[in-house]
Scaffold this active site. Structure first.
Site, PDB file in Angstrom:
ATOM      1  N   SER A 446       0.823  -1.209   0.000  1.00 34.84           N
ATOM      2  CA  SER A 446       0.000   0.000   0.000  1.00 34.84           C
ATOM      3  C   SER A 446       0.858   1.260   0.000  1.00 34.84           C
ATOM      4  CB  SER A 446      -0.948  -0.041   1.202  1.00 34.84           C
ATOM      5  OG  SER A 446      -1.899   1.002   1.139  1.00 34.84           O
ATOM      6  N   ASP A 629     -10.133  -4.464  -4.905  1.00 33.10           N
ATOM      7  CA  ASP A 629      -9.634  -3.344  -4.105  1.00 33.10           C
ATOM      8  C   ASP A 629     -10.296  -2.056  -4.574  1.00 33.10           C
ATOM      9  OD1 ASP A 629      -8.199  -1.516  -2.638  1.00 33.10           O
ATOM     10  OD2 ASP A 629      -6.244  -2.372  -3.092  1.00 33.10           O
ATOM     11  N   HIS A 662      -7.985  -4.933  -0.236  1.00 31.45           N
ATOM     12  CA  HIS A 662      -6.716  -4.236  -0.057  1.00 31.45           C
ATOM     13  C   HIS A 662      -5.785  -4.920   0.941  1.00 31.45           C
ATOM     14  CE1 HIS A 662      -4.193  -0.745  -0.683  1.00 31.45           C
ATOM     15  NE2 HIS A 662      -4.060  -0.571   0.616  1.00 31.45           N
TER      16      HIS A 662
END
Length: 725
Positions: A446, A629, A662
Site C-alpha cells: 500500500s 480493491d 486491499h
C-alpha cells in the site's frame, strides 16, 4: 574596495538574520547544553528536498526551498565562494504529456512569463531560471522557481519557537482535537449505522439456530485453527505447571516441541494477551526480534526491526543498535557490514541469508507483517531462509528526532515525499550496512509501495534503484480507486490546506476494525477472525496532518488520482490507450494495413518513453494486485506497463487476485499460498549470481528459474507482463 566591503557586511547581516530565522531555537533559548542552533547551510538531498545544518551539528527538516536557497546564496556572498565547486545534481526529468519540452522547460517558461508580468523579484527569478535551465547546476542551488509541482506542494514554514508561535500551535491543537473528535464521531456513527443490517441479519440467523459465520469462505479452516490455538495454549499451561515455574524454561520437551513447529521452538505461549509487541508474537512461533534505530538525513529517528532465528543468530548489544550518522550508503558500507555488521559478522560464505526489507502501509506499522502467526509474511520468509528486516516510517509509535520534540510543529511537517526520499534510503542503507550485501529485496504494501515508486522516480532518488534487486509491490498504491469518490473523501478535498491542518492535526488510536472497514470499504471475510483483534494492535500509528492532506486534500492524490502524474496527463494516457485498444480490437491483422499498430511503432514507443517515470537505474518489479480493491486501482498501473510507458522497467511477475481486497494480500488465510510463496521465489529468482553464491538457498527455491536482465530486455513490452488471474 569600500563598496565591496560594505556589500559583504550587508550580506553578512542578512545571512545572520536568515540563520536565526531557520534556527532550532532563539538565542535566548540556547544554553551550554544546546550550543548554537543557528542555521549554517542548507544541504539539498534532492533538488526539492533541503535540510538545514545547524552550528551544533544538528539537522532540521521542513525548510521551504526559497528559504534554503536564500541561506546558501547569502553564505556564498559572505565567503566569496564559488558554488559550482560543490558538485552537480544528478537525476533526470520526465516530459509532461502536454508539454513537448517537459516539466522542467515548462517551469522555466512560467518563470519567464511571471518575470515579464512583473511578478516576484526579477533577480531571484533570473537566478532560479538560470539554475533550472542548466542541467549541471550545483545540487545546493538546484531549486525550482516559485511555482511548485502540483503533486508535491510546499510545506508550511515554521521557525524557532516563540510566544506567538507557541500560542498559535496551542490554538491549532485545541481546535484540531475538538474537530477531529467530531469528525471521528461522525465516522463511528456512520460505521455503526451501516453495520445495523449486518447485525440484524446475524440475529435472525441465530434465532433460527444457525451460525452466521458458516458462510465465510474459510469457515472450516477458521474453526480448525481456533481449536489448534486452544490446544496449544492448554499445552503451554501444562508445560509451565510441569516445570513448576512461572517463567517457561526450555526443558527436556523443547526438542519435541521444535519438531512439531518445523524446527522452531516457541519461547512464548498461552492465551494471547493482545499486546503491541512484535517480539512477543515472533517468540510465539520460535523466532525473535531486535530493534535498531536509524537516523534519516533530515534528523528523524526511525525504528528498524530485525527478525531472526535464536538458534542461528546472537542479538547485537544495544549500543551497536543505536542510530548512526545521517549518511546513506557510505563508501565502505558493504565491506564494513560483511565484517562488523549485525548479520554480516555472524554469517559465513555459502551459508549467508539474503536480506529483504519490508515497508508497511498507511496508518500501520511493520507489525502488520507479523500478526498472523506462522502465516505472517515476515515470519514465513524468515523461516524460508531470508534475513528479514522490517522498516517503520518516521514518528510511528515513537515520534523521535535528533533535535525536535513532539510539540514542535516542524516535527510534523512532512508527507509522502519525505517518507520516500528520506526514510526509505536510510532504511535500505542501514540494512545493507548490517548485512554486508550490495543489494536487498524490497517488499512494500500500500503506502509503502507509494514511497518506493516516488523515491525511485528519475526526478527524486533514482540511484536508490541500484541498491534493490527487486521491488515487490503488494496492493500497489499508484492510482486512486473508486473509493476516492465517497462523500467524506470529497469533503476532505474541498477544505483548504490551513483548515485541513486544523481539523486533522492529530489522529487517534481508538479506531477499530469497524471504523476502518467503513472508511476503506473492506471486510474481514478472508481473514482469520480469531486473530483480527491482534492485527489491529499495530494500527493506527502517528501520522502527520500534512501526510493526510497529501492523500486526501484538494491539491494532491485525491485530486490528481495518481502519485506521479496529473489528472490531465492521466486523461491523455487514457485517450491513447483507448485508441490503441480500439485499433487492436477492430483490426485482426493491423500489420496488413499499416505494418504496425500506431502506439507499438518505434516512434510511438519512443514518445511514450519520454513520459516515463523511471530511468535505467530502476530495479525489476513484481506486482500482486487485489482485484476487488476499491482503495487503489492496480489494474491501471499494470496497464501503464503493458502499454510500454516504462521502457526501463522489467516487470518480472504480475498477478491479479480477483477476490482479494486491499489488506487480503497480507491477512487472507490463503495469502501465503497465493502471495507469500510467489514472493519467496521472486526474491531468489532476481538475486544476483554473486549473492546466490554466498547465500544458502531458501526452502523450496531449489528449482526456481534463473532470471537475467539481458534475457528480459530482448522481449517486447507486452510479453514482459505475464499476468496470472
Amino acid at each position: 574596495m569600500a563598496a565591496l566591503t560594505k556589500s559583504k557586511t550587508e550580506a553578512a547581516i542578512r545571512y545572520a538574520r536568515q540563520a536565526e530565522r531557520l534556527a532550532h531555537l532563539t538565542q535566548d533559548q540556547e544554553d551550554e547544553t544546546t550550543g548554537s542552533t543557528a542555521a549554517v547551510e542548507a544541504k539539498f538531498v534532492t533538488p526539492q528536498d533541503p535540510v538545514v545544518l545547524t552550528a551544533n551539528g544538528g539537522r532540521l527538516p521542513a525548510v521551504p526551498l526559497q528559504e534554503a536557497q536564500k541561506l546558501n546564496k547569502l553564505k556564498d556572498e559572505v565567503q566569496d565562494r564559488d558554488s559550482d565547486a560543490d558538485g552537480c545534481a544528478s537525476g533526470g526529468m520526465r516530459q509532461g504529456k502536454q508539454q513537448g519540452n517537459g516539466y522542467q522547460a515548462n517551469r522555466a517558461q512560467e518563470a519567464h512569463e511571471d518575470r515579464d508580468k512583473g511578478l516576484g523579484r526579477d533577480t531571484e527569478h533570473a537566478t532560479s531560471l538560470q539554475l533550472f535551465e542548466n542541467p549541471d547546476a550545483p545540487l545546493r542551488q538546484a531549486m525550482p522557481p516559485s511555482r511548485t509541482h502540483p503533486l508535491f506542494p510546499p510545506l508550511p514554514m515554521y521557525g524557532p519557537p516563540t510566544f506567538h508561535r507557541n500560542l498559535q500551535c496551542w490554538g491549532f491543537r485545541i481546535t484540531s482535537s475538538i474537530l477531529s473528535l467530531a469528525f471521528l464521531g461522525v465516522i463511528v456513527l456512520g460505521s455503526a449505522f451501516t453495520s445495523l443490517p449486518l447485525m440484524f441479519r446475524h440475529i435472525s440467523i441465530r434465532m433460527a439456530f444457525g451460525d452466521p459465520d458458516a458462510r465465510r469462505p474459510f469457515y472450516k479452516e477458521e474453526q480448525r485453527r481456533k481449536e489448534v490455538r486452544k490446544e496449544a495454549a492448554r499445552a503451554w499451561e501444562r508445560r509451565r505447571r510441569r516445570q513448576g515455574n512461572e517463567e517457561v524454561k526450555l526443558g527436556d520437551d523443547s526438542e519435541e516441541e521444535a519438531g512439531q513447529n518445523d524446527g522452531f521452538t516457541p519461547t512464548e505461549g498461552g492465551r494471547d494477551p493482545l499486546v503491541c509487541d512484535v517480539g512477543y508474537y515472533a517468540r510465539r512461533v520460535g523466532l525473535d526480534i531486535e530493534e535498531f534505530k536509524v537516523q534519516t538525513e533530515d534528523g528523524f529517528i526511525i525504528q528498524l526491526w530485525h527478525v531472526y532465528d535464536p538458534k542461528e543468530y546472537e542479538p547485537v548489544p544495544l549500543p551497536k543498535r543505536q542510530q548512526k550518522a545521517a549518511e546513506v550508503f557510505p563508501s565502505n558500507h558493504v565491506e564494513e557490514g560483511r565484517w562488523r555488521g549485525a548479520s554480516g559478522s555472524q554469517q559465513h560464505h555459502g551459508n549467508r541469508k539474503y536480506p529483504i526489507l519490508m515497508i508497511h502501509g498507511l496508518l500501520q506499522s511493520a507489525g502488520a507483517y507479523c500478526s498472523n502467526d506462522d502465516d505472517s509474511l515476515a515470519f514465513f520468509l524468515c523461516k524460508s531462509g531470508y534475513d528479514v528486516w522490517l522498516g517503520n516510517n518516521r514518528c510511528g509509535f515513537k515520534p523521535e528526532h535528533q533535535m525536535l520534540r513532539y510539540r514542535d510543529p516542524r516535527m510534523w511537517a512532512w508527507n509522502i515525499r519525505q517518507m520516500g526520499v528520506m526514510d526509505l534510503p536510510a532504511l535500505v542503507s542501514r540494512v545493507l550496512s548490517e548485512t554486508g550485501f550490495a543489494k536487498l529485496g524490497l517488499i512494500c504494501h500500500s503506502q509503502g509501495t507509494t514511497q518506493a515508486f516516488v523515491a525511485l522516480a528519475k526526478e527524486q532518488r533514482p540511484d536508490l534503484g541500484r541498491k534493490i534487486s527487486v521491488f515487490c509491490a503488494l496492493a500497489p498504491a499508484v492510482y486512486a480507486g473508486s473509493l476516492i469518490g465517497k462523500m467524506y473523501f470529497k469533503f476532505m478535498r474541498i477544505i483548504s490546506p490551513a483548515m485541513f491542518r486544523i481539523i486533522f492535526g492529530k489522529l487517534y488510536g481508538a479506531l477499530g476494525y469497524r471504523v476502518f472497514s467503513f472508511l476503506f470499504n473492506w471486510t474481514d471475510d478472508r481473514w482469520d477472525q480469531g486473530l483480527r483483534d491482534r492485527q489491529f494492535q499495530f494500527a493506527p500509528v502517528y501520522v502527520s496532518a500534512e501526510s493526510m492532506r497529501w492523500w486526501l486534500g484538494r491539491e494532491c492524490f485525491a485530486k490528481q488520482k495518481c502519485i506521479l502524474a496529473t489528472r490531465e496527463e492521466g486523461k491523455q494516457e487514457d485517450m491513447e490507450d483507448e485508441k490503441e485498444d480500439y485499433y487492436c480490437n477492430e483490426t485482426a491483422h493491423p500489420a496488413e494495413k499499416t505494418g504496425k499498430a500506431p502506439n507499438n511503432s518505434q516512434e510511438g514507443q519512443s514518445s511514450k518513453g519520454q513520459t516515463a517515470w523511471y530511468d535505467e537505474q530502476v530495479p525489476p518489479m513484481a506486482f500482486w494486485i487485489a482485484g476487488s480493491d476499491a482503495l487503489v486501482d492496480g489494474r491501471r498501473l499494470l496497464r501503464r506497463f503493458e502499454h510500454g510507458r516504462e521502457p526501463h522497467v522489467n516487470l518480472v511477475h504480475s498477478k491479479i487476485i480477483e477476490e482479494y481486497e486491499h489488506l487480503d494480500v497480507l491477512w487472507a488465510m490463503d495469502s501465503i499460498e497465493k502471495v507469500g510463496k510467489e514472493v519467496r521465489d521472486i526474491l531468489w529468482k532476481t538475486a544476483s549470481p554473486e549473492a546466490k553464491e554466498t547465500c544458502r538457498t531458501p526452502r523450496a527455491c531449489e528449482e526456481v528459474d534463473i532470471w537475467t536482465p539481458d534475457s528480459a530486455s530482448t522481449a517486447v513490452d507486452h510479453s514482459r507482463v505475464a499476468t496470472q488471474v
